[in-house]
Design a protein around this motif. Structure first.
Motif, mmCIF file in Angstrom:
data_model
loop_
_atom_site.group_PDB
_atom_site.id
_atom_site.type_symbol
_atom_site.label_atom_id
_atom_site.label_comp_id
_atom_site.label_asym_id
_atom_site.label_seq_id
_atom_site.Cartn_x
_atom_site.Cartn_y
_atom_site.Cartn_z
ATOM 1 N N MET A 257 0.838 -1.184 0.000
ATOM 2 C CA MET A 257 0.000 0.000 0.000
ATOM 3 C C MET A 257 0.887 1.253 0.000
ATOM 4 N N SER A 258 0.728 2.118 -1.012
ATOM 5 C CA SER A 258 1.571 3.297 -1.133
ATOM 6 C C SER A 258 1.068 4.413 -0.212
ATOM 7 N N LEU A 259 2.015 5.197 0.290
ATOM 8 C CA LEU A 259 1.689 6.305 1.170
ATOM 9 C C LEU A 259 1.254 7.508 0.335
ATOM 10 N N GLN A 260 0.128 8.113 0.688
ATOM 11 C CA GLN A 260 -0.349 9.313 0.023
ATOM 12 C C GLN A 260 -0.575 10.404 1.058
ATOM 13 N N LEU A 261 -0.168 11.626 0.711
ATOM 14 C CA LEU A 261 -0.252 12.747 1.632
ATOM 15 C C LEU A 261 -1.260 13.761 1.090
ATOM 16 N N LYS A 262 -2.311 14.036 1.852
ATOM 17 C CA LYS A 262 -3.323 15.003 1.448
ATOM 18 C C LYS A 262 -3.736 15.796 2.673
ATOM 19 N N LEU A 263 -3.395 17.097 2.679
ATOM 20 C CA LEU A 263 -3.623 17.922 3.848
ATOM 21 C C LEU A 263 -4.845 18.821 3.728
ATOM 22 N N LEU A 264 -5.238 19.187 2.506
ATOM 23 C CA LEU A 264 -6.311 20.155 2.295
ATOM 24 C C LEU A 264 -7.433 19.561 1.456
ATOM 25 N N ASP A 265 -8.660 20.003 1.734
ATOM 26 C CA ASP A 265 -9.774 19.577 0.896
ATOM 27 C C ASP A 265 -9.858 20.488 -0.334
ATOM 28 N N GLU A 266 -10.758 20.160 -1.251
ATOM 29 C CA GLU A 266 -10.855 20.877 -2.528
ATOM 30 C C GLU A 266 -11.188 22.356 -2.330
ATOM 31 N N ALA A 267 -12.102 22.651 -1.412
ATOM 32 C CA ALA A 267 -12.501 24.042 -1.175
ATOM 33 C C ALA A 267 -11.322 24.875 -0.656
ATOM 34 N N SER A 268 -10.537 24.304 0.218
ATOM 35 C CA SER A 268 -9.386 25.021 0.770
ATOM 36 C C SER A 268 -8.350 25.289 -0.313
ATOM 37 N N MET A 269 -8.104 24.299 -1.168
ATOM 38 C CA MET A 269 -7.144 24.487 -2.242
ATOM 39 C C MET A 269 -7.622 25.548 -3.220
ATOM 40 N N GLN A 270 -8.925 25.593 -3.502
ATOM 41 C CA GLN A 270 -9.484 26.591 -4.402
ATOM 42 C C GLN A 270 -9.329 27.994 -3.817
#
Length: 218
Positions: free
Chosen positions: A1-14
């Protein structure tokens, strides 16, 4: 299982993107480079020649993002160490450069040398967890005027991994090209085999190191 890093949701990134576009268009960025400002002005940016800064319109940023590739490959002298940026896993680089090093034999802190730089390269090359190489130390046993050039030559000679480089002296640009001519046959091969990433550093918020930028443009 590969490690994935996601800190922000779509609205925050927008929201971050919208604010960034607003700042670039209304405040701008100080580039400290006449050559860069000429390029930006030709593309439609508003240049303040006294400050060597440019306000970049939203449409130019969006067009540039649209034309930029979504992913690409960072080449390496050894193909097995290539980095594909579309891979969702994070990749890791060595940090630096530092002026001092703790001697492995005496345990004492001292100025680093080119021999230390070579040893650092060998250690980082042997570590599977390190994906790319960045000079960890600045050799004190060479002239300060050519430390960047020595770091580049030493890395090309000893490292098999992608190299993150941050040359800051435009006077060395011609010599850097000569090194790549020797290593690749022609420095223009970097277009198809980008074994080096030239890093740009911010000297302050919304301000780029102009000398370093000029070195890239050379």
């Amino acid at each position: 299982m590969s490690l994935q890093l996601k800190l922000l949701d779509e609205a925050s990134m927008q929201e971050i993107q919208e604010q960034a576009l607003f700042i670039l268009e209304t405040v701008g960025v100080k580039f400290g480079s006449k050559e860069a400002c000429h390029i930006l002005e030709d593309l439609g940016a508003t240049v303040d020649w006294d400050q060597l800064s440019a306000r970049i319109p939203r449409n130019l940023v969006e067009l540039s993002l649209h034309n930029a590739p979504m992913d690409f490959t960072l080449a390496a002298p050894d193909d097995t160490h290539e980095i594909y940026t579309g891979d969702p896993r994070p990749w890791y680089t060595s940090g630096g450069p530092c002026q001092h090093i703790r001697d492995g034999k005496t345990g004492k802190r001292r100025l680093a040398t080119r021999a230390d730089l070579i040893e650092c390269i060998k250690v980082m090359d042997s570590m599977a967890s390190i994906d790319e190489w960045c000079s960890m130390v600045t050799p004190s046993d060479v002239s300060p005027a050519i430390t960047d050039l020595v770091a580049l030559e030493t890395s090309l000679r000893y490292s098999n991994k992608h190299f993150v480089y941050s040359g800051t002296d435009t006077r060395l640009a011609a010599y850097e090209k000569e090194l790549f001519d020797v290593y690749l046959g022609d420095y223009r091969e970097l277009v198809s085999a980008p074994i080096v990433t030239h890093a740009l550093e911010l000297t302050a918020p919304l301000q780029i190191n102009g000398e370093m930028l000029n070195s890239v443009l050379k």
